[in-house]
Design a protein around this motif. Structure first.
Motif, PDB file in Angstrom:
ATOM      1  N   GLY A 154      -3.668  -5.712 -11.042  1.00 13.80           N
ATOM      2  CA  GLY A 154      -4.658  -6.011 -10.008  1.00 13.80           C
ATOM      3  C   GLY A 154      -4.703  -4.959  -8.922  1.00 13.80           C
ATOM      4  O   GLY A 154      -5.778  -4.611  -8.419  1.00 13.80           O
ATOM      5  N   LEU A 155      -3.540  -4.435  -8.524  1.00 17.08           N
ATOM      6  CA  LEU A 155      -3.521  -3.366  -7.522  1.00 17.08           C
ATOM      7  C   LEU A 155      -4.225  -2.130  -8.056  1.00 17.08           C
ATOM      8  O   LEU A 155      -5.044  -1.517  -7.357  1.00 17.08           O
ATOM      9  CB  LEU A 155      -2.091  -3.027  -7.121  1.00 17.08           C
ATOM     10  CG  LEU A 155      -1.942  -1.835  -6.176  1.00 17.08           C
ATOM     11  CD1 LEU A 155      -2.652  -2.103  -4.855  1.00 17.08           C
ATOM     12  CD2 LEU A 155      -0.484  -1.495  -5.955  1.00 17.08           C
ATOM     13  N   LEU A 156      -3.936  -1.787  -9.298  1.00 12.16           N
ATOM     14  CA  LEU A 156      -4.603  -0.619  -9.888  1.00 12.16           C
ATOM     15  C   LEU A 156      -6.115  -0.832  -9.966  1.00 12.16           C
ATOM     16  O   LEU A 156      -6.896   0.069  -9.652  1.00 12.16           O
ATOM     17  CB  LEU A 156      -4.023  -0.316 -11.274  1.00 12.16           C
ATOM     18  CG  LEU A 156      -2.553   0.115 -11.290  1.00 12.16           C
ATOM     19  CD1 LEU A 156      -2.063   0.254 -12.727  1.00 12.16           C
ATOM     20  CD2 LEU A 156      -2.356   1.399 -10.510  1.00 12.16           C
ATOM     21  N   TRP A 157      -6.528  -2.024 -10.390  1.00  9.85           N
ATOM     22  CA  TRP A 157      -7.953  -2.331 -10.480  1.00  9.85           C
ATOM     23  C   TRP A 157      -8.612  -2.286  -9.103  1.00  9.85           C
ATOM     24  O   TRP A 157      -9.714  -1.748  -8.950  1.00  9.85           O
ATOM     25  CB  TRP A 157      -8.164  -3.683 -11.140  1.00  9.85           C
ATOM     26  CG  TRP A 157      -9.602  -4.064 -11.253  1.00  9.85           C
ATOM     27  CD1 TRP A 157     -10.251  -5.039 -10.554  1.00  9.85           C
ATOM     28  CD2 TRP A 157     -10.585  -3.456 -12.087  1.00  9.85           C
ATOM     29  NE1 TRP A 157     -11.575  -5.080 -10.925  1.00  9.85           N
ATOM     30  CE2 TRP A 157     -11.803  -4.109 -11.854  1.00  9.85           C
ATOM     31  CE3 TRP A 157     -10.547  -2.418 -13.009  1.00  9.85           C
ATOM     32  CZ2 TRP A 157     -12.977  -3.754 -12.514  1.00  9.85           C
ATOM     33  CZ3 TRP A 157     -11.719  -2.077 -13.659  1.00  9.85           C
ATOM     34  CH2 TRP A 157     -12.908  -2.739 -13.411  1.00  9.85           C
ATOM     35  N   ALA A 158      -7.944  -2.839  -8.097  1.00 11.40           N
ATOM     36  CA  ALA A 158      -8.485  -2.827  -6.740  1.00 11.40           C
ATOM     37  C   ALA A 158      -8.637  -1.394  -6.235  1.00 11.40           C
ATOM     38  O   ALA A 158      -9.635  -1.063  -5.581  1.00 11.40           O
ATOM     39  CB  ALA A 158      -7.594  -3.633  -5.801  1.00 11.40           C
ATOM     40  N   LEU A 159      -7.671  -0.547  -6.549  1.00  7.31           N
ATOM     41  CA  LEU A 159      -7.760   0.861  -6.133  1.00  7.31           C
ATOM     42  C   LEU A 159      -8.916   1.570  -6.832  1.00  7.31           C
ATOM     43  O   LEU A 159      -9.641   2.352  -6.201  1.00  7.31           O
ATOM     44  CB  LEU A 159      -6.444   1.580  -6.410  1.00  7.31           C
ATOM     45  CG  LEU A 159      -5.276   1.190  -5.501  1.00  7.31           C
ATOM     46  CD1 LEU A 159      -3.981   1.823  -5.997  1.00  7.31           C
ATOM     47  CD2 LEU A 159      -5.567   1.590  -4.068  1.00  7.31           C
ATOM     48  N   VAL A 160      -9.098   1.304  -8.117  1.00  5.76           N
ATOM     49  CA  VAL A 160     -10.215   1.907  -8.863  1.00  5.76           C
ATOM     50  C   VAL A 160     -11.553   1.482  -8.247  1.00  5.76           C
ATOM     51  O   VAL A 160     -12.434   2.309  -8.006  1.00  5.76           O
ATOM     52  CB  VAL A 160     -10.149   1.540 -10.362  1.00  5.76           C
ATOM     53  CG1 VAL A 160     -11.446   1.867 -11.073  1.00  5.76           C
ATOM     54  CG2 VAL A 160      -8.977   2.241 -11.027  1.00  5.76           C
ATOM     55  N   LEU A 161     -11.691   0.186  -7.977  1.00 11.00           N
ATOM     56  CA  LEU A 161     -12.933  -0.297  -7.365  1.00 11.00           C
ATOM     57  C   LEU A 161     -13.152   0.299  -5.986  1.00 11.00           C
ATOM     58  O   LEU A 161     -14.280   0.653  -5.613  1.00 11.00           O
ATOM     59  CB  LEU A 161     -12.929  -1.822  -7.282  1.00 11.00           C
ATOM     60  CG  LEU A 161     -13.074  -2.576  -8.584  1.00 11.00           C
ATOM     61  CD1 LEU A 161     -12.974  -4.078  -8.343  1.00 11.00           C
ATOM     62  CD2 LEU A 161     -14.389  -2.239  -9.262  1.00 11.00           C
ATOM     63  N   ALA A 162     -12.086   0.430  -5.217  1.00 13.94           N
ATOM     64  CA  ALA A 162     -12.206   1.000  -3.874  1.00 13.94           C
ATOM     65  C   ALA A 162     -12.626   2.462  -3.932  1.00 13.94           C
ATOM     66  O   ALA A 162     -13.478   2.902  -3.150  1.00 13.94           O
ATOM     67  CB  ALA A 162     -10.897   0.849  -3.115  1.00 13.94           C
ATOM     68  N   VAL A 163     -12.059   3.216  -4.853  1.00 13.91           N
ATOM     69  CA  VAL A 163     -12.432   4.636  -4.988  1.00 13.91           C
ATOM     70  C   VAL A 163     -13.887   4.761  -5.424  1.00 13.91           C
ATOM     71  O   VAL A 163     -14.643   5.579  -4.880  1.00 13.91           O
ATOM     72  CB  VAL A 163     -11.481   5.359  -5.971  1.00 13.91           C
ATOM     73  CG1 VAL A 163     -12.018   6.723  -6.357  1.00 13.91           C
ATOM     74  CG2 VAL A 163     -10.093   5.481  -5.361  1.00 13.91           C
ATOM     75  N   ARG A 164     -14.311   3.930  -6.380  1.00 16.01           N
ATOM     76  CA  ARG A 164     -15.714   3.969  -6.813  1.00 16.01           C
ATOM     77  C   ARG A 164     -16.651   3.612  -5.668  1.00 16.01           C
ATOM     78  O   ARG A 164     -17.695   4.236  -5.494  1.00 16.01           O
ATOM     79  CB  ARG A 164     -15.930   3.024  -7.997  1.00 16.01           C
ATOM     80  CG  ARG A 164     -15.284   3.537  -9.273  1.00 16.01           C
ATOM     81  CD  ARG A 164     -15.467   2.587 -10.418  1.00 16.01           C
ATOM     82  NE  ARG A 164     -16.876   2.367 -10.691  1.00 16.01           N
ATOM     83  CZ  ARG A 164     -17.346   1.390 -11.442  1.00 16.01           C
ATOM     84  NH1 ARG A 164     -16.512   0.540 -11.992  1.00 16.01           N
ATOM     85  NH2 ARG A 164     -18.627   1.257 -11.647  1.00 16.01           N
ATOM     86  N   THR A 165     -16.274   2.604  -4.878  1.00 13.90           N
ATOM     87  CA  THR A 165     -17.094   2.203  -3.745  1.00 13.90           C
ATOM     88  C   THR A 165     -17.108   3.295  -2.686  1.00 13.90           C
ATOM     89  O   THR A 165     -18.140   3.579  -2.077  1.00 13.90           O
ATOM     90  CB  THR A 165     -16.578   0.879  -3.150  1.00 13.90           C
ATOM     91  OG1 THR A 165     -16.543  -0.106  -4.177  1.00 13.90           O
ATOM     92  CG2 THR A 165     -17.452   0.398  -2.016  1.00 13.90           C
TER      93      THR A 165
END
Length: 133
Positions: A25-36
């Protein structure tokens, strides 16, 4: 393998699942944050990170409570363990409640003021430039 050993292994599996949910979940949240961040900038990226990881924390807390519940009820159902489980569930419930307030931005009893038609009306006023609230 006895029932108690099976339930202990099951509780360990839930513990591992809870930890895995946190890491993935942390990795996924970081990926979404970078894309955003790339498409919309810093503030929306930070908000996406907070909301996504907050949801991940809530999910992992629920999985870890399930592990504690299995361990207490099926493995060692003593009065002391039940009292400790009650305290753990109380603490995790408080944490879940606090996280939900952070994610939603309002306590549950005020959520109706920040959702539904009120939010739509506020967004329409903001889009038209009307600053009245």
């Amino acid at each position: 393998m006895t029932f108690t050993q099976l339930m202990d292994r099951t509780a360990q599996g839930f513990d591992a699942l809870g930890a895995g949910v946190l890491v993935v979940g942390l990795l996924w949240a970081l990926v979404l944050a970078v894309r955003t961040w790339r498409t919309r900038g810093g503030r929306p990226a930070y908000q996406a990170l907070r909301e996504t990881f907050g949801g991940v924390l809530l999910l992992s807390l629920e999985v870890l409570v399930a592990a504690d519940l299995i361990r207490t009820v099926a493995v060692a159902p003593t009065l002391t363990n039940v009292a400790v489980l009650g305290l753990i569930v109380l603490i995790r419930t408080f944490l879940s409640f606090s996280l939900q307030i952070e994610i939603d931005g309002a306590p549950p009893w005020r959520r109706a003021l920040t959702s539904g038609a009120t939010t739509v009306a506020r967004a329409a006023r903001n889009a038209s430039g009307d600053e009245r609230r």
